[in-house]
Every structure is written in C-alpha cells, then in structure tokens.
Design a protein around this motif. Structure first.
Motif, PDB file in Angstrom:
ATOM      1  N   ARG A  23     -58.749 -14.170 -48.790  1.00 58.84           N
ATOM      2  CA  ARG A  23     -57.301 -14.023 -48.562  1.00 58.84           C
ATOM      3  C   ARG A  23     -56.636 -15.391 -48.434  1.00 58.84           C
ATOM      4  O   ARG A  23     -55.536 -15.629 -48.967  1.00 58.84           O
ATOM      5  CB  ARG A  23     -57.051 -13.178 -47.310  1.00 58.84           C
ATOM      6  N   SER A  26     -56.351 -16.939 -51.897  1.00 58.33           N
ATOM      7  CA  SER A  26     -55.270 -16.335 -52.677  1.00 58.33           C
ATOM      8  C   SER A  26     -53.919 -16.886 -52.252  1.00 58.33           C
ATOM      9  O   SER A  26     -53.094 -17.282 -53.087  1.00 58.33           O
ATOM     10  CB  SER A  26     -55.317 -14.808 -52.506  1.00 58.33           C
ATOM     11  N   ASN A  27     -53.678 -16.927 -50.960  1.00 57.80           N
ATOM     12  CA  ASN A  27     -52.400 -17.471 -50.467  1.00 57.80           C
ATOM     13  C   ASN A  27     -52.277 -18.959 -50.779  1.00 57.80           C
ATOM     14  O   ASN A  27     -51.185 -19.445 -51.087  1.00 57.80           O
ATOM     15  CB  ASN A  27     -52.298 -17.244 -48.956  1.00 57.80           C
ATOM     16  N   GLN A  30     -51.325 -19.493 -54.434  1.00 57.28           N
ATOM     17  CA  GLN A  30     -49.918 -19.130 -54.618  1.00 57.28           C
ATOM     18  C   GLN A  30     -48.992 -20.232 -54.097  1.00 57.28           C
ATOM     19  O   GLN A  30     -47.978 -20.563 -54.719  1.00 57.28           O
ATOM     20  CB  GLN A  30     -49.623 -17.800 -53.912  1.00 57.28           C
ATOM     21  N   GLU A  91     -65.833 -12.959 -57.448  1.00 56.25           N
ATOM     22  CA  GLU A  91     -64.502 -13.336 -56.956  1.00 56.25           C
ATOM     23  C   GLU A  91     -64.437 -14.834 -56.651  1.00 56.25           C
ATOM     24  O   GLU A  91     -63.438 -15.504 -56.943  1.00 56.25           O
ATOM     25  CB  GLU A  91     -64.161 -12.524 -55.708  1.00 56.25           C
ATOM     26  N   TYR A  95     -61.974 -17.999 -58.350  1.00 56.37           N
ATOM     27  CA  TYR A  95     -61.205 -19.031 -57.660  1.00 56.37           C
ATOM     28  C   TYR A  95     -61.659 -20.433 -58.076  1.00 56.37           C
ATOM     29  O   TYR A  95     -60.848 -21.362 -58.145  1.00 56.37           O
ATOM     30  CB  TYR A  95     -61.339 -18.863 -56.153  1.00 56.37           C
TER      31      TYR A  95
END
Length: 262
Positions: A23, A26-27, A30, A91, A95
């Motif tokens: 998480r 991902s943030n 972004q 996953e 990344y």
C-alpha cells in the motif's frame, strides 16, 4: 478467520507487513508522478527502493516459514501458501519494473537539465548582448574576459603550487617520521640487548650467591661440629671416641718403670 493465521501466526504477521508495504509503494508511486523537481523525485525513489528491499526480505522470511510448516500441513494448504508467496513476488516485481521506468525517466530529465537547459539561455543572452554592443564595447568586453581568464589561470597556478608545496612538506614530514621510527627501533633493539645482558648477569650473580651460601653453610656446620666436640670433651673427658683428636685427647698417664731404684 484468516487462513494464514490458522496455519501460523508468523505467516499471518508477515503477510500483514507485506500488505502494508505494498500500500505504501502504491501511494508512493502515485505521489512520485506528481513531483516535478528532479531532486525530490530522486529522494522519493530512494525511499521507495528501501521499502522494496524490506519487502523482499519479508518475502524470504515468508518462504522460510512455509518450508518449516510444510511437514505439518496438508497438500492443499501448502499449495495455497506457495500461491500466496508467488502473488507477493509478482506484485513486488511489478513495483520493481515501475521503479526502473521512473529511474530511467529521471536520468533522462537530469541529462536534459544539465546539457540543454543552461546552454540555451546562456547562448541567447550572449547573442542579444553582442547585438547591442559597438565594436569598441565588444573589444573591451573581450579584453575584460581575457583578463578574467588570465586571473583564473593565475589562481589555478597558485592552487597547484600550494598543492605541490603541501605535498613536499608532507613528504618531508613523512621522511622525518620514518627516520625517527628507525631510531626508535634501533634504541629498542639496544634496550632489548641490554636487558638480556643484565638478565644473564643477574643469573650469574644468583648462582655465585647460592655457591657462597653453600660454603658458608658448610663452614657453619664444621664450626658447630667442633664446638659440639669441645663441649662433649669438657663434659666427659674420658670419652674414647674423641681421644685421638689433636688437642682434645686426655693427658697421658704417668708411666711406671719396671725397675725403680731403691
């Protein structure tokens, strides 16, 4: 209930930590897309790289724990754990690929800023400045730039000379220290030799003292023996055991002649 918790609390805990890192990644990516400053992008990528490194470590721990629980779990549970691990790896790899893409874009942006940006503005500024000057101003400007260049060269020469001087002084200091160390080593050798010689002399003195003590002890015993014999003779003059000792034998008896005159 979490199926991982039913198998192992350690597996459930690691899964939760990995999920938190995913998480955060991902943030973070972004947020990275919204950053325009190159330096801030570089720092953000470093932070994300650290998180991916920590995630990789946790996945390895998860794999070790799966192997340890393999003997006490059935085939379906073991298959589910392996699929969970493969999902984590997949996953994380996504990344990693995203990080490489941003890293490539960041390097390209730095290269453009370094070679293209400043040179364009500087070239246009020089063109505008030269177009507004007269010939004399251009000559004066050229002379001024040459003087500045000469001064810069002189400063560079001075820096080089200072560096050479410092190097010479350092070499001289090192040579002096080397000679001093050599003298110290020679002095230590002399001290070591003196200590060995003194130790040998002390041993010889010790042996001589021991010999003298033995002789004195022997003389003392002789004196004691003589005194004892004298004491015994005085107490018992008729003791035959010491009669023949010179000076300690009893006086001779008066002899009688076989024939005596009338």
């Amino acid at each position: 209930m979490d199926p991982l918790a039913a198998v192992s609390e350690e597996l459930a805990e690691i899964d939760g930590q990995v999920a938190d890192i995913f998480r955060a990644l991902s943030n973070g990516f972004q947020k990275l897309e919204k950053i325009k400053d190159v330096n801030r992008q570089s720092r953000q990528l470093e932070e994300l790289t650290d998180k991916m490194r920590e995630c990789k470590r946790l996945i390895k721990e998860f794999d070790r724990e799966v192997k340890e629980t393999e003997r006490r779990t059935d085939a379906n549970t073991h298959k589910m754990l392996n699929e969970k691990k493969q999902s984590m790896v997949k996953e994380l790899n996504s990344y990693v690929a995203l990080k490489k893409q941003h890293q490539s874009n960041l390097e390209n942006n730095k290269r453009v800023d370094l070679f293209d940006g400043p040179s364009e503005g500087f070239g246009e500024e020089n063109v505008l400045l030269a177009s507004s000057m007269t010939n004399q101003q251009l000559i004066d400007r050229g002379n001024h730039m040459m003087n500045e260049t000469d001064q810069a060269i002189d400063r560079a020469k001075k820096v080089v000379q200072d560096t050479v001087d410092v190097g010479t002084e350092t070499a001289a200091a090192l040579k002096a220290q080397t000679e001093q160390m050599s003298r110290i080593v020679n002095e230590l050798d002399s001290i070591h030799f003196s200590i060995k010689k003194a130790s040998k002399l002390v041993k010889e003195i010790g042996r001589q003292v021991a010999t003298d003590k033995c002789i004195m002890a022997l003389l003392f015993l002789i004196v004691i023996g003589v005194i004892a014999i004298i004491i015994v003779k005085l107490v018992n003059p008729n003791n035959k055991d010491i009669r023949d000792i010179p000076g300690l034998a009893p006086p001779a008896m008066n002899r009688r002649l076989l024939w005596t005159p009338n």
